[in-house]
Design an enzyme around this catalytic site. Structure first.
Site, PDB file in Angstrom:
ATOM      1  N   GLU A 120       0.892  -1.257   0.069  1.00  0.00           N
ATOM      2  CA  GLU A 120      -0.249  -0.037  -0.012  1.00  0.00           C
ATOM      3  C   GLU A 120       0.987   1.223   0.052  1.00  0.00           C
ATOM      4  OE1 GLU A 120      -3.050  -0.272  -0.732  1.00  0.00           O
ATOM      5  OE2 GLU A 120      -3.199  -2.439  -0.324  1.00  0.00           O
ATOM      6  N   HIS A 165       1.724   2.193  -3.466  1.00  0.00           N
ATOM      7  CA  HIS A 165       0.606   3.037  -4.051  1.00  0.00           C
ATOM      8  C   HIS A 165       0.802   4.503  -3.549  1.00  0.00           C
ATOM      9  CE1 HIS A 165      -1.381  -0.134  -6.498  1.00  0.00           C
ATOM     10  NE2 HIS A 165      -1.850  -0.563  -5.164  1.00  0.00           N
TER      11      HIS A 165
END
Length: 779
Positions: free
Chosen positions: A564, A567
């Site tokens: 994550e 990202h």
């Protein structure tokens, strides 16, 4: 000029025109048990001496009072002064719709003024940003906020603006104005490269929305789009997926490997004098699949877990047919053909080339892995040689084990992991994570932490809100939400949106201007003022409530967080002038590359040394792992799932005879190494069919590319600033504003990749995945 622009657009990544889709990136729940490679150079790296920032990060996450709100004036969520109550969302919806209509009217008036025509693409991007910023906020709030009143208001906001965006997506007037810009060499050439790509993104998505069709067809497009949204939500609703239990007799559980839970289950059966009812997905079901020596209870649990009701099958097949109808309405052969325009793969045929090549490469190793399981079954049951491995045998003869780091590591608290990631980002990109205080009302739960992403000149690139612990009502899994995208704002010319002073002074419109005015900053070394990126990370780590000491993460949680944060870094560095191509607003089959690559960094002992703050642990370089053959079987299964996704989004779904279960049985009967079980229909549990419809291959595709990028650029020296800057400059900073194939070919110094054609897709299918190697043909 228009013909040239259209030709270029068809080869580039697309994003939706006035939709939030693409901002949320959930980590795929696969069966792949990622076992890190230890092939990277294991040269010793002296542990960095701890800095005050390192210690601050650890305390920020590991000490309960680390995020206490600072004193000062209260604010609303994410620092919006107005977002202090659920009712504020209703006010925002009204104000944003009013401003959106003004912007729409301004674009429609543009042909009356040559100077306004030069601003069309900018104003369309502003309109998209205005709507997306609010719809994305609503999507986040309804998933993250613990207060049902906030969730209800967010749902209402989402629905009201989504309807308006569907109208804009089929607005002929807006399309005609944009087409005029594309056809005028002076107007088009006056745009920057990012501006030209943004214009082509808008044009391509208008084309996908029945824009050239009669009014009745456009109305039908809006109706089908809304129906797909409703069907998709129903399909994703876990509450509708409750399966009846498997009925297990106590004697069927004799010899369980898991004695603790096994004894409790048998005692339960004894005292109640009833057969056990084991519900699919429960801890008991998982335990039986992994540790019951007898086949029968495992078979029963498998069938119970992989059966569907008539209603579930009807819902899925209606979703697939409606998507097919939508595609046919706009002139596409299938939903997959429509969806893949603008993706790296470009067409279902190219996806087929990639998957076939990957299957051919992986299949021999998967077959050898399955032979090992068969020999284990033979020895266990004393059968004839090479008994068939059934689906319920897989977890028993090769029990899924939680992933573990490739080397021994110190205790990884949440703060230690963020410190290690911050150190890694400093090595690669020259940025660090810094704790940020919040004022009352800025976060939606006391567990939420706010971070600044800061460069070497102490300039803030953006903010990350980390909401990492599970709680009642919060969805499971992990996701990256974009709250605010990068966009240049000082040249917005807002006064031109208003036709009168009365409109400018309308308090409702002033309210919407205030909502969009936070998170702005002048970028050093760049002309103008920009919105800065704001993202939120949601995870479902077990809450530390009542626990003694800081939260310790399991290795799979560390990998999830790294994914994550990959990202998040894409959002931080992809700071473009236009919202529509910022950060993770890029092709679905490109967007997972940075996050998967970030996981791969955690295969390197040199990188993992950054997680040892005191340098006393003595990190070594010996792997914790024996070779696990089952990841080849899991990869084989993922390829089959990608195949099934393509079949379900092909023209076959429009046949009256289409049967999703028969399509599943045919595919697995011809391609699977483990037999399909008659009567099962587990496709209704394949949740990714909705958000990743026709693009499920993307994770395998980006895993393959990430493995090549790692081996070619980072494996030898994973902490190289020069290489990190190259990856940032070639891949991350462009967001969706540059063709991914051009970026990849430049990064790998492989110009033959730039075309991204069928030959290239086959070549990528032949690249090695991480940790790939032949399995020894031995017991």
């Amino acid at each position: 000029m228009l013909a040239r622009a259209i030709k270029n657009a068809l080869t580039k990544a697309s994003r939706p025109v006035f939709r939030f889709r693409g901002h949320v990136h959930a980590k795929m729940a696969t069966n792949n048990r990622f076992i890190p490679s230890t092939s990277a150079r294991a040269a010793s790296t002296a542990t960095l001496p701890p800095t005050s920032d390192d210690r601050d990060l650890i305390a920020f996450f590991d000490v309960p009072s680390g995020n206490s709100a600072s004193s000062g004036t209260s604010t609303g969520i994410f620092g919006h002064p107005s977002l202090t109550s659920p009712q504020a969302l209703e006010s925002i919806a009204d104000a944003v719709l009013r401003r959106a209509r003004l912007l729409t009217e301004r674009v429609l008036r543009a042909p009356q003024s040559r100077s306004e025509m030069f601003k069309v693409v900018k104003n369309l991007d502003r309109l998209s940003d205005l709507l997306c910023s609010v719809v994305d906020l609503a999507e986040f709030v309804r998933n993250a906020h613990p207060d049902p009143k906030w969730v209800e208001s967010a749902n209402n906001l989402y629905e009201s603006l989504s309807e308006f965006m569907n109208v804009l997506n089929t607005h002929v007037g807006l399309y005609n104005v944009l087409k005029t810009v594309l056809a005028d060499p002076e107007l088009f050439d006056a745009l920057s490269k990012e501006g030209q790509e943004t214009a082509l993104v808008f044009w391509r998505d208008f084309e996908k929305c029945a824009i050239d069709l009669p009014d009745a067809h456009r109305s039908r497009f809006v109706s089908l789009s809304t129906e797909i949204l409703v069907l998709g939500r129903q399909f994703m609703n876990d509450e509708l997926r409750v399966r009846p239990p498997a009925v297990i007799r106590a004697e069927e559980l004799d010899g369980l490997k898991d004695q603790g839970m096994g004894i409790r289950l048998k005692n339960q059966a004894f005292w109640t004098r009833r057969d056990l009812q084991v519900y699919p997905g429960s801890l008991q079901a998982q335990m039986i699949m992994r540790s019951a020596p007898k086949e029968e209870p495992r078979r029963k649990v498998y069938i119970a877990s992989n059966s569907s009701t008539e209603e579930e099958l009807y819902l899925l097949e209606k979703l697939l047919r409606t998507r097919g109808e939508l595609a046919r309405l706009v002139g596409s052969q299938s939903f997959a053909h429509m969806e893949l325009v603008g993706k790296m793969a470009k067409s279902p045929e190219n996806v087929r080339h990639f998957l076939d090549a990957l299957m051919a490469r992986n299949r021999p190793n998967a077959k050898r892995a399955l032979l090992k399981l068969s020999r284990r079954k033979q020895a266990h049951l004393n059968t004839k040689p090479n008994p068939v491995i059934q689906p319920w045998d897989r977890d028993y003869y090769c029990p899924p084990e939680p992933p573990a780091p490739p080397i021994p590591l110190p205790r990884l608290t949440l703060g230690t992991v963020f410190m290690g990631l911050s150190r890694l980002f400093k090595h690669l990109y020259g940025v660090t994570l810094r704790p940020a205080n919040v004022v009352p009302g800025q976060v939606w739960h006391p567990d939420v932490r706010k971070l600044e992403v800061v460069d070497e000149d102490n300039e803030i690139l953006g903010f990350i809100y980390a909401d990492l612990f599970d709680r009642r009502g919060k969805p499971g899994g992990a996701a990256h939400y974009t709250v605010s995208c990068s966009r240049r704002v000082d040249d917005d010319d807002e006064s031109g949106d208003y036709t009168s002073a009365e409109a400018w002074n309308d308090p409702r419109l002033a309210f919407s201007r205030e909502f969009g005015s936070i998170h702005r900053m002048r970028r050093r070394g760049r002309e103008g003022v920009y919105q800065i990126s704001v993202v939120a990370l949601l995870c479902d780590f077990t809450s530390r409530s009542g626990a003694v000491g800081p939260k310790t993460l399991e290795w799979y949680q560390v990998l999830t967080l790294a994914h994550e944060m990959g990202h998040a870094m894409h959002s931080m560095f992809g700071q473009t002038e236009y919202h529509s191509v910022s950060g993770t607003r890029c092709a679905t089959d490109f967007v997972e590359l940075p996050s998967i690559l970030m996981e791969t960094f955690l295969t390197s002992p040199r990188v993992l040394s950054l997680f040892d703050i005191n340098g006393k642990f003595g990190i070594g370089h010996k792997s914790n792992h024996d070779e696990d053959p089952c990841h080849f079987i899991d990869t084989h299964s993922q390829i089959l799932l990608a195949d099934l996704d393509q079949i379900y989004h092909s023209e076959a779904v429009l046949s009256p005879a289409f049967d999703s279960t028969q399509a599943l049985a045919t595919l697995f009967g011809s391609q699977s190494l483990i037999p399909y079980v008659d009567g099962t229909s587990w496709q209704t549990r394949f949740g990714h069919l909705y958000p990743y419809g026709a693009t499920y291959y993307s994770y395998l595709f980006d895993r393959t590319i990430a493995s090549r990028v790692w081996s070619k650029l980072f494996a030898g020296n994973p902490l190289s600033r020069e290489t990190g800057e190259r990856f940032k400059g070639e891949m991350l900073r462009h967001g969706g504003g540059k063709d991914p194939w051009v970026m990849l070919s430049s990064l790998l110094n492989a110009p033959e990749l730039e075309s991204g054609d069928a030959r290239v897709m086959r070549e990528i299918g032949n690249w090695k995945l991480e940790n790939e190697g032949a399995i020894p043909d031995r017991h």
